[in-house]
Scaffold this motif. Structure first.
Motif, mmCIF file in Angstrom:
data_model
loop_
_atom_site.group_PDB
_atom_site.id
_atom_site.type_symbol
_atom_site.label_atom_id
_atom_site.label_comp_id
_atom_site.label_asym_id
_atom_site.label_seq_id
_atom_site.Cartn_x
_atom_site.Cartn_y
_atom_site.Cartn_z
ATOM 1 N N LEU A 129 0.835 -1.210 0.000
ATOM 2 C CA LEU A 129 0.000 0.000 0.000
ATOM 3 C C LEU A 129 0.871 1.263 0.000
ATOM 4 N N ALA A 130 1.981 1.216 0.746
ATOM 5 C CA ALA A 130 2.880 2.388 0.794
ATOM 6 C C ALA A 130 3.471 2.647 -0.592
ATOM 7 N N LEU A 131 3.777 1.557 -1.286
ATOM 8 C CA LEU A 131 4.325 1.682 -2.640
ATOM 9 C C LEU A 131 3.316 2.356 -3.576
ATOM 10 N N LEU A 132 2.075 1.897 -3.488
ATOM 11 C CA LEU A 132 1.051 2.493 -4.360
ATOM 12 C C LEU A 132 0.858 3.974 -4.055
ATOM 13 N N GLU A 133 1.024 4.328 -2.806
ATOM 14 C CA GLU A 133 0.900 5.743 -2.444
ATOM 15 C C GLU A 133 1.983 6.568 -3.156
ATOM 16 N N ARG A 134 3.200 6.031 -3.191
ATOM 17 C CA ARG A 134 4.294 6.740 -3.875
ATOM 18 C C ARG A 134 4.026 6.831 -5.375
ATOM 19 N N VAL A 135 3.497 5.735 -5.935
ATOM 20 C CA VAL A 135 3.195 5.738 -7.375
ATOM 21 C C VAL A 135 2.121 6.781 -7.673
ATOM 22 N N ARG A 136 1.101 6.823 -6.828
ATOM 23 C CA ARG A 136 0.008 7.781 -7.057
ATOM 24 C C ARG A 136 0.462 9.220 -6.836
ATOM 25 N N ASP A 191 -9.533 -9.282 4.725
ATOM 26 C CA ASP A 191 -8.370 -8.393 4.529
ATOM 27 C C ASP A 191 -8.153 -8.099 3.036
ATOM 28 N N THR A 192 -8.384 -9.103 2.208
ATOM 29 C CA THR A 192 -8.247 -8.890 0.762
ATOM 30 C C THR A 192 -9.303 -7.902 0.272
ATOM 31 N N LEU A 193 -10.546 -8.096 0.735
ATOM 32 C CA LEU A 193 -11.600 -7.164 0.320
ATOM 33 C C LEU A 193 -11.305 -5.744 0.799
ATOM 34 N N SER A 194 -10.766 -5.631 2.006
ATOM 35 C CA SER A 194 -10.506 -4.272 2.515
ATOM 36 C C SER A 194 -9.337 -3.639 1.763
ATOM 37 N N LEU A 195 -8.390 -4.456 1.318
ATOM 38 C CA LEU A 195 -7.298 -3.902 0.495
ATOM 39 C C LEU A 195 -7.870 -3.368 -0.826
ATOM 40 N N ILE A 196 -8.780 -4.138 -1.417
ATOM 41 C CA ILE A 196 -9.412 -3.682 -2.667
ATOM 42 C C ILE A 196 -10.153 -2.366 -2.427
ATOM 43 N N ASP A 197 -10.874 -2.297 -1.295
ATOM 44 C CA ASP A 197 -11.599 -1.057 -0.966
ATOM 45 C C ASP A 197 -10.637 0.121 -0.846
ATOM 46 N N GLU A 198 -9.475 -0.169 -0.282
ATOM 47 C CA GLU A 198 -8.511 0.902 -0.051
ATOM 48 C C GLU A 198 -7.870 1.376 -1.371
ATOM 49 N N VAL A 199 -7.527 0.411 -2.237
ATOM 50 C CA VAL A 199 -6.783 0.764 -3.460
ATOM 51 C C VAL A 199 -7.700 1.324 -4.543
ATOM 52 N N ARG A 200 -8.885 0.743 -4.687
ATOM 53 C CA ARG A 200 -9.799 1.124 -5.778
ATOM 54 C C ARG A 200 -9.129 0.915 -7.146
ATOM 55 N N TYR A 201 -8.927 -0.334 -7.484
ATOM 56 C CA TYR A 201 -8.267 -0.677 -8.755
ATOM 57 C C TYR A 201 -9.128 -0.271 -9.950
ATOM 58 N N ALA A 202 -8.447 0.068 -11.052
ATOM 59 C CA ALA A 202 -9.157 0.369 -12.300
ATOM 60 C C ALA A 202 -9.521 -0.923 -13.043
ATOM 61 N N ALA A 203 -8.788 -1.983 -12.738
ATOM 62 C CA ALA A 203 -9.046 -3.285 -13.369
ATOM 63 C C ALA A 203 -8.315 -4.336 -12.543
ATOM 64 N N SER A 204 -8.783 -5.569 -12.615
ATOM 65 C CA SER A 204 -8.072 -6.633 -11.874
ATOM 66 C C SER A 204 -8.379 -7.991 -12.459
ATOM 67 N N PHE A 205 -7.516 -8.923 -12.151
ATOM 68 C CA PHE A 205 -7.700 -10.312 -12.571
ATOM 69 C C PHE A 205 -7.777 -11.165 -11.317
ATOM 70 N N SER A 206 -8.713 -12.092 -11.298
ATOM 71 C CA SER A 206 -8.867 -12.899 -10.074
ATOM 72 C C SER A 206 -9.143 -14.350 -10.438
ATOM 73 N N PHE A 207 -8.624 -15.215 -9.611
ATOM 74 C CA PHE A 207 -8.718 -16.653 -9.883
ATOM 75 C C PHE A 207 -8.921 -17.406 -8.583
ATOM 76 N N LYS A 208 -9.558 -18.578 -8.723
ATOM 77 C CA LYS A 208 -9.610 -19.493 -7.579
ATOM 78 C C LYS A 208 -8.280 -20.226 -7.516
ATOM 79 N N TYR A 209 -7.805 -20.455 -6.311
ATOM 80 C CA TYR A 209 -6.558 -21.203 -6.179
ATOM 81 C C TYR A 209 -6.743 -22.630 -6.699
#
Ligand code: SF4
Length: 437
Positions: A280-287, A313-331
């Motif tokens: 998350l800190a990295l994304l902040e620098r990128v933004r 925790d994964t859902l809350s990370l998504i809420d925090e980042v607000r991605y423009a697009a994403s790819f998701s898979f079942k393990y």
């Protein structure tokens, strides 16, 4: 023994690097005087350029081979790509294919095809560093948006991933060879180049240029208008690359930065070697460097041991980042990987399905919201192909969104477009002023 093929068909599965490899294999065969055909069933030689990332990849290759035998003209069959690397001689004995060639050895395809035609065994799964690139023919005709592999392999060893075993250790192609290939791509019609690598931002050379140095060199190529790169690892995202996003106009405002999970416990079990906080800190620098950047991610749902709290925790990370697009898979386990041996905490399929649905709903919500932010904006669009309607063309925005519009612009034109409609998966636009070529 089969006659020397006159026509060929390459079928690529999986990632963009496989698309690049497939194109290069096609160029190799064409340089031998063979003619490409879009119809696999009409080809004398079919190259199945395989991917080992998805579930049951190996079984799918075997069923593809069966289909070709049934409907094709008894073609010579070459299995290439990551399944070829992982399975090796097993494919020859089980499916009686003619050629097996790994992703680091496909420059030898013409020789292997000749060997197969003369009845010799034709298998090459060696992993010589970057030898193949020097043996490939020059780029001649490419689409406006072209791929260029600059880095291969991976040293990260995420516990679920086969790439370090099928593509080998991280290697970077030489700086000059990449710049030369980029110039050749532009001469052949490319306006946009996407630099590819399993860990593309780990690219480096002895001079320590780093990926940002390479991008700055490509920035100087006349006729090249857009630069992208994928896929990156958070730990290789250096300051120079972040700065390039602020300073290099041709570098598009888009970053695909997989995270896979939002729980530190799961990230550790995955051996991702970064934490939620560091990501998350990295994304902040990128933004901070590029405020309008579109971020995209990768997610794995149901990794062994994932609890409801981990998933939250994964859902809350998504809420925090607000991605423009994403790819998701079942393990799903890949044979030979450490995660495939993890038998504790197996997540039942219905639970995975339900989590994936919730995750994809969050991703779709954020993608629609991001698309809506472009409504009313004017941006450049690279026209890539014709649409379904007469006069309709399709292209990409700087943020990698699909844009459709009515225009007399041609494939390869870069035009100014006002976005007049934002749908969840695409945008509609109206052409403004045509950019000078
Ligand atoms: S970083 Fe991890 S997921 Fe990506 S290629 Fe390497 S091992 Fe696979």
């Amino acid at each position: 023994m089969k006659p020397t093929p006159k026509t060929f068909h390459v079928k690529s599965f999986g990632c963009q690097m496989n698309v690049y490899d497939g194109e290069r294999m096609g160029e190799l065969m064409a340089a031998q005087g063979m003619t490409p055909t879009d119809d696999a069933n009409a080809a004398d030689l079919v190259v199945l350029n395989t991917c080992h990332i998805r579930e049951k990849a190996t079984e799918k290759v075997y069923s593809d081979i069966g289909r070709l035998r049934k409907h094709g003209k008894d073609p010579m069959i070459a299995v290439a790509g990551c399944v070829a690397q992982a399975e090796g001689a097993e494919i020859v004995s089980r499916a009686k294919v003619d050629v097996v060639v790994g992703p680091q050895a496909y420059h030898n395809l013409p020789r292997l095809v000749a060997d197969a035609a003369s009845g010799k065994a034709a298998l090459d799964t060696d992993m010589p560093a970057t030898a193949k690139f020097g043996a490939l023919p020059a780029r001649r005709k490419v689409s406006p948006s072209a791929f260029l592999t600059v880095q291969e392999g991976c040293d990260k060893f995420c516990t679920y991933c086969v790439v370090p075993y099928t593509r080998g250790a991280e290697i970077s192609r030489p700086f000059d060879a990449i710049v030369d290939e980029a110039k050749a791509l532009v001469d052949a019609g490319a306006r946009e180049i996407t630099l590819l690598g399993q860990n593309v931002n780990a690219w480096d050379d002895e001079a320590g240029n780093g990926l940002h140095g390479l991008i700055r060199a490509l920035d100087r190529i006349e006729g090249l208008h857009r630069i992208r790169y994928t896929t990156s690892h958070p730990n290789d995202m250096r300051e120079g690359l972040i700065r390039a996003h602020a300073e290099v106009e041709k570098l598009m405002p888009y970053l695909h930065l997989p995270v896979q999970a939002g729980s530190d416990r799961i990230l550790k079990a995955m051996n991702r070697s970064h934490s939620r906080a560091s990501y998350l800190a990295l994304l902040e620098r990128v933004r901070a460097a590029r405020p309008d950047i579109a971020l995209s991610g990768d997610f794995i749902v149901g990794f062994p041991g994932e609890t409801e709290a981990d998933f939250a925790d994964t859902l809350s990370l998504i809420d925090e980042v607000r991605y423009a697009a994403s790819f998701s898979f079942k393990y799903s386990p890949r044979p030979g990987t450490p995660a495939a041996e993890m038998t504790d905490g197996f997540v039942p399929e219905p639970v995975m399905d339900e989590r994936l649905q919730r995750l994809q709903a969050a991703i779709a919500r954020d993608q629609a919201a991001f698309n809506a932010t472009t409504l009313g904006k004017t941006c450049n669009v690279l026209i890539e192909r014709k649409g379904k309607l007469p006069g309709q063309m399709l292209g990409k925005s700087p943020w990698l969104q699909s844009v459709h519009l009515m225009t007399d612009a041609q494939i390869g034109d870069l035009i100014e477009v006002e976005i007049v409609r934002a749908d969840p998966n695409s945008l509609a636009g109206v052409e403004r002023v045509r950019a000078a070529a």
